[in-house]
Design a protein around this motif. Structure first.
Motif, PDB file in Angstrom:
ATOM      1  N   ASP A   4       0.854  -1.194   0.000  1.00 33.95           N
ATOM      2  CA  ASP A   4       0.000   0.000   0.000  1.00 33.95           C
ATOM      3  C   ASP A   4       0.888   1.242   0.000  1.00 33.95           C
ATOM      4  O   ASP A   4       1.489   1.590   1.012  1.00 33.95           O
ATOM      5  N   LEU A   5       0.969   1.889  -1.151  1.00 38.06           N
ATOM      6  CA  LEU A   5       1.782   3.097  -1.266  1.00 38.06           C
ATOM      7  C   LEU A   5       0.928   4.369  -1.248  1.00 38.06           C
ATOM      8  O   LEU A   5       1.388   5.430  -1.630  1.00 38.06           O
ATOM      9  N   GLY A   6      -0.285   4.256  -0.768  1.00 34.07           N
ATOM     10  CA  GLY A   6      -1.196   5.396  -0.758  1.00 34.07           C
ATOM     11  C   GLY A   6      -0.941   6.415   0.333  1.00 34.07           C
ATOM     12  O   GLY A   6      -1.514   7.503   0.302  1.00 34.07           O
ATOM     13  N   ASN A   7      -0.084   6.093   1.286  1.00 33.44           N
ATOM     14  CA  ASN A   7       0.137   7.011   2.416  1.00 33.44           C
ATOM     15  C   ASN A   7       1.552   7.559   2.470  1.00 33.44           C
ATOM     16  O   ASN A   7       2.046   7.902   3.544  1.00 33.44           O
ATOM     17  N   LEU A   8       2.211   7.668   1.321  1.00 34.87           N
ATOM     18  CA  LEU A   8       3.556   8.235   1.320  1.00 34.87           C
ATOM     19  C   LEU A   8       3.494   9.725   1.636  1.00 34.87           C
ATOM     20  O   LEU A   8       2.634  10.432   1.106  1.00 34.87           O
ATOM     21  N   PRO A   9       4.394  10.206   2.495  1.00 37.03           N
ATOM     22  CA  PRO A   9       4.378  11.634   2.824  1.00 37.03           C
ATOM     23  C   PRO A   9       4.837  12.466   1.623  1.00 37.03           C
ATOM     24  O   PRO A   9       5.664  12.032   0.835  1.00 37.03           O
ATOM     25  N   ASN A  10       4.283  13.632   1.501  1.00 34.94           N
ATOM     26  CA  ASN A  10       4.665  14.540   0.420  1.00 34.94           C
ATOM     27  C   ASN A  10       5.750  15.471   0.955  1.00 34.94           C
ATOM     28  O   ASN A  10       5.471  16.552   1.439  1.00 34.94           O
ATOM     29  N   THR A  11       6.990  15.015   0.853  1.00 29.49           N
ATOM     30  CA  THR A  11       8.119  15.772   1.406  1.00 29.49           C
ATOM     31  C   THR A  11       8.885  16.542   0.347  1.00 29.49           C
ATOM     32  O   THR A  11       9.816  17.279   0.674  1.00 29.49           O
ATOM     33  N   GLN A  12       8.512  16.388  -0.906  1.00 34.24           N
ATOM     34  CA  GLN A  12       9.300  16.962  -1.994  1.00 34.24           C
ATOM     35  C   GLN A  12       9.469  18.475  -1.866  1.00 34.24           C
ATOM     36  O   GLN A  12      10.588  18.982  -1.950  1.00 34.24           O
ATOM     37  N   ALA A  13       8.398  19.210  -1.655  1.00 34.06           N
ATOM     38  CA  ALA A  13       8.486  20.672  -1.580  1.00 34.06           C
ATOM     39  C   ALA A  13       9.315  21.116  -0.365  1.00 34.06           C
ATOM     40  O   ALA A  13      10.132  22.025  -0.461  1.00 34.06           O
ATOM     41  N   ALA A  14       9.112  20.432   0.766  1.00 40.76           N
ATOM     42  CA  ALA A  14       9.872  20.781   1.972  1.00 40.76           C
ATOM     43  C   ALA A  14      11.361  20.479   1.793  1.00 40.76           C
ATOM     44  O   ALA A  14      12.218  21.261   2.219  1.00 40.76           O
ATOM     45  N   GLN A  15      11.669  19.347   1.147  1.00 40.65           N
ATOM     46  CA  GLN A  15      13.072  19.016   0.888  1.00 40.65           C
ATOM     47  C   GLN A  15      13.706  20.034  -0.051  1.00 40.65           C
ATOM     48  O   GLN A  15      14.822  20.483   0.184  1.00 40.65           O
ATOM     49  N   ARG A  16      12.999  20.367  -1.104  1.00 38.16           N
ATOM     50  CA  ARG A  16      13.539  21.336  -2.065  1.00 38.16           C
ATOM     51  C   ARG A  16      13.792  22.677  -1.365  1.00 38.16           C
ATOM     52  O   ARG A  16      14.834  23.294  -1.564  1.00 38.16           O
ATOM     53  N   ALA A  17      12.849  23.119  -0.545  1.00 38.03           N
ATOM     54  CA  ALA A  17      13.015  24.398   0.167  1.00 38.03           C
ATOM     55  C   ALA A  17      14.214  24.342   1.109  1.00 38.03           C
ATOM     56  O   ALA A  17      14.993  25.299   1.196  1.00 38.03           O
ATOM     57  N   ALA A  18      14.392  23.208   1.812  1.00 38.56           N
ATOM     58  CA  ALA A  18      15.535  23.070   2.718  1.00 38.56           C
ATOM     59  C   ALA A  18      16.847  23.075   1.946  1.00 38.56           C
ATOM     60  O   ALA A  18      17.830  23.680   2.376  1.00 38.56           O
ATOM     61  N   ILE A  19      16.873  22.428   0.783  1.00 40.07           N
ATOM     62  CA  ILE A  19      18.088  22.411  -0.034  1.00 40.07           C
ATOM     63  C   ILE A  19      18.411  23.818  -0.534  1.00 40.07           C
ATOM     64  O   ILE A  19      19.570  24.236  -0.549  1.00 40.07           O
ATOM     65  N   ILE A  20      17.388  24.550  -0.917  1.00 38.53           N
ATOM     66  CA  ILE A  20      17.608  25.928  -1.387  1.00 38.53           C
ATOM     67  C   ILE A  20      18.136  26.791  -0.246  1.00 38.53           C
ATOM     68  O   ILE A  20      19.072  27.575  -0.427  1.00 38.53           O
ATOM     69  N   ARG A  21      17.569  26.631   0.961  1.00 39.06           N
ATOM     70  CA  ARG A  21      18.076  27.385   2.114  1.00 39.06           C
ATOM     71  C   ARG A  21      19.516  26.986   2.414  1.00 39.06           C
ATOM     72  O   ARG A  21      20.355  27.832   2.722  1.00 39.06           O
ATOM     73  N   TRP A  22      19.828  25.693   2.307  1.00 34.23           N
ATOM     74  CA  TRP A  22      21.199  25.214   2.515  1.00 34.23           C
ATOM     75  C   TRP A  22      22.146  25.821   1.497  1.00 34.23           C
ATOM     76  O   TRP A  22      23.198  26.337   1.854  1.00 34.23           O
ATOM     77  N   ARG A  23      21.750  25.770   0.233  1.00 29.44           N
ATOM     78  CA  ARG A  23      22.606  26.307  -0.828  1.00 29.44           C
ATOM     79  C   ARG A  23      22.832  27.809  -0.640  1.00 29.44           C
ATOM     80  O   ARG A  23      23.945  28.302  -0.783  1.00 29.44           O
ATOM     81  N   THR A  24      21.787  28.538  -0.282  1.00 26.65           N
ATOM     82  CA  THR A  24      21.905  29.975  -0.067  1.00 26.65           C
ATOM     83  C   THR A  24      22.827  30.274   1.115  1.00 26.65           C
ATOM     84  O   THR A  24      23.719  31.119   1.025  1.00 26.65           O
ATOM     85  N   GLY A  25      22.624  29.565   2.224  1.00 29.46           N
ATOM     86  CA  GLY A  25      23.470  29.756   3.399  1.00 29.46           C
ATOM     87  C   GLY A  25      24.925  29.411   3.128  1.00 29.46           C
ATOM     88  O   GLY A  25      25.837  30.106   3.572  1.00 29.46           O
ATOM     89  N   LEU A  26      25.128  28.346   2.371  1.00 27.05           N
ATOM     90  CA  LEU A  26      26.486  27.943   2.026  1.00 27.05           C
ATOM     91  C   LEU A  26      27.156  28.982   1.131  1.00 27.05           C
ATOM     92  O   LEU A  26      28.334  29.293   1.299  1.00 27.05           O
ATOM     93  N   THR A  27      26.393  29.553   0.206  1.00 29.57           N
ATOM     94  CA  THR A  27      26.917  30.600  -0.678  1.00 29.57           C
ATOM     95  C   THR A  27      27.332  31.825   0.123  1.00 29.57           C
ATOM     96  O   THR A  27      28.413  32.384  -0.076  1.00 29.57           O
TER      97      THR A  27
END
Length: 83
Positions: free
Chosen positions: A31-54
């Protein structure tokens, strides 16, 4: 002591772990109907990481590699249906 950029990157790991744990459980239960939708949160965290690292690199007089701009721009958690 860890920098803010490191904490942002660590957050992506927490989100990925939640997704992979749910995926493993869903596969076991057929049953794969309850997978969390983490894509947007992960992308936002990666962007914040990249910005902070820059910002951190610039303050230290370094220039990050050009391919850093690609980080977080692709798929992070593809759906089981392939979209």
């Amino acid at each position: 002591m860890c920098c803010d950029a490191c904490m942002e990157y660590a957050q992506t790991c927490v989100l990925e772990d939640a997704y992979l744990s749910a995926l493993a459980s869903g596969l076991a239960q057929h049953d794969l109907g309850n997978l969390p939708n983490t894509q947007a949160a992960q992308r936002a965290a990666i962007i914040r990481w990249r910005t902070g690292l820059t910002v951190l690199a610039r303050s230290a007089g370094f220039v990050l590699p050009a391919d850093m701009q690609q980080t977080g721009c692709g798929e992070i958690a593809p759906s089981p249906g392939g979209s």
